[in-house]
Design an enzyme around this catalytic site. Structure first.
Site, mmCIF file in Angstrom:
data_model
loop_
_atom_site.group_PDB
_atom_site.id
_atom_site.type_symbol
_atom_site.label_atom_id
_atom_site.label_comp_id
_atom_site.label_asym_id
_atom_site.label_seq_id
_atom_site.Cartn_x
_atom_site.Cartn_y
_atom_site.Cartn_z
ATOM 1 N N LEU A 15 0.823 -1.214 0.000
ATOM 2 C CA LEU A 15 0.000 0.000 0.000
ATOM 3 C C LEU A 15 0.856 1.263 0.000
ATOM 4 O O LEU A 15 0.540 2.232 -0.703
ATOM 5 C CB LEU A 15 -0.927 -0.013 1.229
ATOM 6 C CG LEU A 15 -1.844 1.193 1.392
ATOM 7 C CD1 LEU A 15 -2.777 1.350 0.189
ATOM 8 C CD2 LEU A 15 -2.659 1.079 2.683
ATOM 9 N N ASP A 34 11.388 3.808 4.613
ATOM 10 C CA ASP A 34 11.183 2.368 4.880
ATOM 11 C C ASP A 34 12.450 1.803 5.508
ATOM 12 O O ASP A 34 13.528 2.409 5.385
ATOM 13 C CB ASP A 34 10.876 1.626 3.556
ATOM 14 C CG ASP A 34 10.027 0.380 3.769
ATOM 15 O OD1 ASP A 34 10.505 -0.571 4.409
ATOM 16 O OD2 ASP A 34 8.878 0.351 3.297
ATOM 17 N N ASP A 60 13.234 3.450 10.440
ATOM 18 C CA ASP A 60 12.590 2.382 11.204
ATOM 19 C C ASP A 60 11.549 3.059 12.085
ATOM 20 O O ASP A 60 11.894 3.836 12.984
ATOM 21 C CB ASP A 60 13.642 1.639 12.051
ATOM 22 C CG ASP A 60 13.013 0.543 12.913
ATOM 23 O OD1 ASP A 60 11.773 0.513 13.057
ATOM 24 O OD2 ASP A 60 13.781 -0.289 13.446
ATOM 25 N N VAL A 61 10.279 2.768 11.828
ATOM 26 C CA VAL A 61 9.207 3.513 12.496
ATOM 27 C C VAL A 61 9.113 3.242 13.998
ATOM 28 O O VAL A 61 8.374 3.921 14.700
ATOM 29 C CB VAL A 61 7.824 3.260 11.841
ATOM 30 C CG1 VAL A 61 7.759 3.855 10.449
ATOM 31 C CG2 VAL A 61 7.478 1.769 11.841
ATOM 32 N N TYR A 153 -2.130 -7.252 16.570
ATOM 33 C CA TYR A 153 -2.287 -6.316 15.446
ATOM 34 C C TYR A 153 -3.609 -5.555 15.571
ATOM 35 O O TYR A 153 -3.660 -4.328 15.427
ATOM 36 C CB TYR A 153 -2.234 -7.113 14.138
ATOM 37 C CG TYR A 153 -2.541 -6.326 12.887
ATOM 38 C CD1 TYR A 153 -1.542 -5.593 12.245
ATOM 39 C CD2 TYR A 153 -3.817 -6.334 12.317
ATOM 40 C CE1 TYR A 153 -1.818 -4.883 11.077
ATOM 41 C CE2 TYR A 153 -4.096 -5.636 11.156
ATOM 42 C CZ TYR A 153 -3.094 -4.917 10.545
ATOM 43 O OH TYR A 153 -3.368 -4.217 9.397
ATOM 44 N N LYS A 157 -4.077 -1.526 16.038
ATOM 45 C CA LYS A 157 -4.819 -0.690 15.086
ATOM 46 C C LYS A 157 -5.973 0.036 15.775
ATOM 47 O O LYS A 157 -6.321 1.161 15.406
ATOM 48 C CB LYS A 157 -5.318 -1.542 13.916
ATOM 49 C CG LYS A 157 -4.187 -2.056 13.010
ATOM 50 C CD LYS A 157 -3.461 -0.912 12.319
ATOM 51 C CE LYS A 157 -2.490 -1.408 11.265
ATOM 52 N NZ LYS A 157 -1.851 -0.306 10.537
HETATM 53 N N1 LIG Z 1 -3.020 -5.292 2.983
HETATM 54 C C1 LIG Z 1 -4.226 -5.092 3.527
HETATM 55 O O1 LIG Z 1 -5.222 -5.737 3.157
HETATM 56 C C2 LIG Z 1 -4.382 -4.087 4.625
HETATM 57 C C3 LIG Z 1 -5.652 -3.923 5.207
HETATM 58 C C4 LIG Z 1 -5.795 -2.991 6.225
HETATM 59 C C5 LIG Z 1 -4.725 -2.235 6.644
HETATM 60 N N2 LIG Z 1 -3.510 -2.417 6.059
HETATM 61 C C6 LIG Z 1 -2.406 -1.597 6.543
HETATM 62 O O2 LIG Z 1 -1.774 -0.972 5.449
HETATM 63 C C7 LIG Z 1 -0.406 -0.730 5.753
HETATM 64 C C8 LIG Z 1 0.480 -1.291 4.651
HETATM 65 O O3 LIG Z 1 0.238 -2.688 4.555
HETATM 66 P P1 LIG Z 1 0.750 -3.561 3.324
HETATM 67 O O4 LIG Z 1 -0.338 -4.512 3.017
HETATM 68 O O5 LIG Z 1 1.260 -2.675 2.247
HETATM 69 O O6 LIG Z 1 1.963 -4.359 4.031
HETATM 70 P P2 LIG Z 1 3.379 -4.845 3.431
HETATM 71 O O7 LIG Z 1 3.895 -5.806 4.437
HETATM 72 O O8 LIG Z 1 3.229 -5.304 2.035
HETATM 73 O O9 LIG Z 1 4.275 -3.526 3.426
HETATM 74 C C9 LIG Z 1 4.667 -2.931 4.626
HETATM 75 C C10 LIG Z 1 5.852 -2.033 4.381
HETATM 76 O O10 LIG Z 1 6.238 -1.497 5.653
HETATM 77 C C11 LIG Z 1 7.647 -1.644 5.807
HETATM 78 N N3 LIG Z 1 7.993 -1.783 7.221
HETATM 79 C C12 LIG Z 1 7.795 -2.844 8.046
HETATM 80 N N4 LIG Z 1 8.320 -2.595 9.258
HETATM 81 C C13 LIG Z 1 8.850 -1.345 9.202
HETATM 82 C C14 LIG Z 1 9.537 -0.527 10.128
HETATM 83 N N5 LIG Z 1 9.811 -0.948 11.375
HETATM 84 N N6 LIG Z 1 9.937 0.722 9.742
HETATM 85 C C15 LIG Z 1 9.672 1.151 8.475
HETATM 86 N N7 LIG Z 1 9.050 0.405 7.554
HETATM 87 C C16 LIG Z 1 8.636 -0.820 7.905
HETATM 88 C C17 LIG Z 1 7.997 -2.903 5.016
HETATM 89 O O11 LIG Z 1 9.383 -2.925 4.681
HETATM 90 C C18 LIG Z 1 7.084 -2.769 3.806
HETATM 91 O O12 LIG Z 1 7.671 -1.994 2.798
HETATM 92 C C19 LIG Z 1 -0.156 -1.365 7.128
HETATM 93 O O13 LIG Z 1 -0.272 -0.401 8.139
HETATM 94 C C20 LIG Z 1 -1.290 -2.367 7.223
HETATM 95 O O14 LIG Z 1 -1.597 -2.673 8.567
HETATM 96 C C21 LIG Z 1 -3.314 -3.312 5.060
#
Ligand SMILES: NC(=O)c1ccc[n+]([C@@H]2O[C@H](COP(=O)([O-])OP(=O)(O)OC[C@H]3O[C@@H](n4cnc5c(N)ncnc54)[C@H](O)[C@@H]3O)[C@@H](O)[C@H]2O)c1
Length: 247
Positions: A15, A34, A60-61, A153, A157
């Site tokens: 996302l 990231d 790193d968040v 998780y 959230k």
């Molecule tokens: N995929 C879904 O269906 C979905 C649904 C609801 C909410 N979300 C939320 O959307 C957001 C993105 O999810 P996604 O599906 O793209 O996940 P993903 O795992 O594909 O991507 C997550 C990204 O965050 C980075 N990351 C992880 N830990 C980190 C850290 N400590 N510091 C900096 N960067 C870090 C990773 O390297 C990666 O690039 C998240 O907050 C997730 O909870 C996703």
């Protein structure tokens, strides 16, 4: 829009990558932050070969000092910052009775402490400047307890939604808005990687609109909430879940 600047956490893939691309298409300069620096660099180069309108930053968040360093890097590079998208997140599915202290802390840190630090560091900068937008990516799991994502998780959230309100109230008088977007399951790599195909089919059958969500639409909502015109949207949670949760 061409002078506006945003920073997106977790922008290397999923996302966050779609959000970064969409802000760039909307005319923003974008900092892609990231822990995975190489893919963030690759996307930044694709968006802006000379680095004039996109750059990658290691962040790193879970570390407040990384947010501070990222803020300083963007200010040195582009002189200002208008919007922060707190998108980075992660989870590993563990049954609620089996979650260990280490797993709990790790998931809370990446999904919730991250939002606290992002809102503190950038909220303070935006407040001093008298304007700014923060968009926190929450999740349907934070509203309904989740299904396939883990209790840690879901709890994190839920906390993101609460922090969004607290910072929204605290910063509003100084021109800063803070909102959350709460997506249901999206058509993204992590969903296909972590949910077996037969189970995913059942998940999709259970979604009232009968489809996974589009990341591009979540990104469009984030751009909308980051605009100057969005000043009256504050402390809200924007549900985008196909009708899985209605209130
Ligand atoms: N995929 C879904 O269906 C979905 C649904 C609801 C909410 N979300 C939320 O959307 C957001 C993105 O999810 P996604 O599906 O793209 O996940 P993903 O795992 O594909 O991507 C997550 C990204 O965050 C980075 N990351 C992880 N830990 C980190 C850290 N400590 N510091 C900096 N960067 C870090 C990773 O390297 C990666 O690039 C998240 O907050 C997730 O909870 C996703």
């Amino acid at each position: 829009m061409s002078n506006r600047i945003s920073l997106v956490t977790g922008a290397a893939r999923g996302l966050g990558a779609v959000v970064a691309r969409t802000f760039h298409e909307a005319g923003y300069k974008v900092a892609l932050a990231d822990i995975a620096l190489e893919p963030a660099h690759a996307l930044a180069r694709e968006l802006s070969a000379d680095g004039s309108s996109a750059c990658a930053i290691r962040l790193d968040v879970t570390r407040k000092e990384d947010f501070e360093a990222a803020r300083d890097t963007v200010l040195e590079r582009w002189g200002a910052l208008d919007a922060l998208i707190n998108n980075a997140g992660a989870s590993k599915v563990v049954s609620v009775m089996d979650i260990t202290a280490e797993q709990f802390d790790q998931v809370i840190n990446v999904n919730l402490r991250s939002v606290l630090f992002g809102c503190q560091v950038f909220g303070q900068y935006f407040a001093q400047r008298g304007m700014g937008r923060i968009v926190n990516i929450a999740s349907l799991a934070g509203q309904n307890g989740g299904s396939a994502t883990g209790a840690h998780y879901a709890a994190a959230k839920g906390g993101v939604l609460t922090l969004t309100k607290v910072f929204a109230r605290d910063l509003a008088a100084r021109g800063v808005t803070v909102n959350a977007i709460s997506p249901g399951p999206l058509d993204l790599p992590i969903v296909h990687e972590s949910v077996p195909a037969d189970k995913l089919e059942k998940v999709i059958e259970g979604i009232p609109v009968g489809r996974l969500g589009a990341a591009s639409y979540i990104a469009d909502v984030a751009v909308m909430l980051a605009s100057g015109d969005a000043y009256f949207a504050n402390g809200a949670c924007w549900d985008v879940n196909g009708g899985l949760y209605m209130r």
